[in-house]
Design an enzyme around this catalytic site. Structure first.
Site, mmCIF file in Angstrom:
data_model
loop_
_atom_site.group_PDB
_atom_site.id
_atom_site.type_symbol
_atom_site.label_atom_id
_atom_site.label_comp_id
_atom_site.label_asym_id
_atom_site.label_seq_id
_atom_site.Cartn_x
_atom_site.Cartn_y
_atom_site.Cartn_z
ATOM 1 N N GLY A 37 0.850 -1.186 0.000
ATOM 2 C CA GLY A 37 0.000 0.000 0.000
ATOM 3 C C GLY A 37 0.882 1.231 0.000
ATOM 4 O O GLY A 37 1.731 1.393 0.873
ATOM 5 N N VAL A 39 1.243 5.236 0.271
ATOM 6 C CA VAL A 39 0.605 6.471 0.725
ATOM 7 C C VAL A 39 0.872 7.549 -0.317
ATOM 8 O O VAL A 39 2.016 7.938 -0.538
ATOM 9 C CB VAL A 39 1.152 6.932 2.094
ATOM 10 C CG1 VAL A 39 0.547 8.268 2.488
ATOM 11 C CG2 VAL A 39 0.890 5.882 3.161
ATOM 12 N N VAL A 67 3.653 -1.278 3.823
ATOM 13 C CA VAL A 67 3.228 0.083 3.508
ATOM 14 C C VAL A 67 4.449 0.909 3.116
ATOM 15 O O VAL A 67 5.492 0.835 3.759
ATOM 16 C CB VAL A 67 2.509 0.738 4.713
ATOM 17 C CG1 VAL A 67 2.260 2.211 4.468
ATOM 18 C CG2 VAL A 67 1.206 0.020 5.004
ATOM 19 N N LYS A 68 4.269 1.686 2.048
ATOM 20 C CA LYS A 68 5.307 2.631 1.610
ATOM 21 C C LYS A 68 4.823 4.030 1.955
ATOM 22 O O LYS A 68 3.714 4.418 1.610
ATOM 23 C CB LYS A 68 5.533 2.501 0.110
ATOM 24 C CG LYS A 68 6.519 3.504 -0.462
ATOM 25 C CD LYS A 68 6.654 3.294 -1.966
ATOM 26 C CE LYS A 68 7.446 4.401 -2.612
ATOM 27 N NZ LYS A 68 7.512 4.216 -4.082
ATOM 28 N N SER A 69 5.667 4.778 2.654
ATOM 29 C CA SER A 69 5.313 6.115 3.092
ATOM 30 C C SER A 69 6.523 7.018 2.935
ATOM 31 O O SER A 69 7.578 6.584 2.477
ATOM 32 C CB SER A 69 4.861 6.076 4.558
ATOM 33 O OG SER A 69 4.402 7.327 4.980
#
Length: 158
Positions: A37, A39, A67-69
């Site tokens: 996912g 961001v 998650v990539k943020s």
């Protein structure tokens, strides 16, 4: 390998992107393929610890396995609040020493990895930069040690 879905938390398209994330995560679970996912942040969106804590948690709770943020002040709290592994985006092109410092800080603050594009392929020595980032992520190099390693490889490349 994984499937990636960009999501827009707090922006137009949020519900559609979350639906796509859920559908992708369900399909990935059926075939044993993890879902990343991502961001998404628009130019008008805030890039604060509070926003990233919310956004990363929403992605994880809607099926993202990773998650990539973005890295931000207070990132250690963002990483601690996210129930799945988190990787950071490389962001805009930075000088090599600054990009390595960002990677080092992110890993030190709880990121499991980095997803760098332009900070590697726009480097004067992309292979050396990729190897220096890997030293931080996999071999616990400091940013200074990684930059020295980068410089040594770059000198050999000339």
């Amino acid at each position: 390998d994984c499937m990636a879905v960009q999501t827009f938390i707090g922006a137009s398209g949020e519900s559609r992107s979350l639906e796509l994330l859920c559908r992708t995560a369900d399909a990935g679970a059926r075939y044993g393929i993890p879902t990343l996912g991502v961001v998404a942040v628009g130019k008008q969106m805030e890039r604060t610890e509070k926003f990233f804590q919310l956004a990363t948690r929403v992605l994880a709770e809607n099926g993202a396995n990773v998650v990539k943020s973005y890295y931000c002040d207070g990132f250690e709290r963002v990483a601690a609040a996210c129930p799945v592994p988190i990787v950071i985006a490389g962001g805009k092109k930075l000088p090599e020493d600054e990009a390595l410092t960002m990677a080092y800080r992110a890993i030190s603050d709880g990121a499991r990895g980095v997803d760098m594009g332009r900070n590697i392929f726009q480097s004067e020595h992309p292979a050396a930069m990729c190897r220096a980032v890997a030293k931080i992520v996999h071999e616990k190099f400091t940013d200074r040690e990684a930059f020295q390693f980068y410089q040594e490889l770059a000198a050999q490349d000339n």
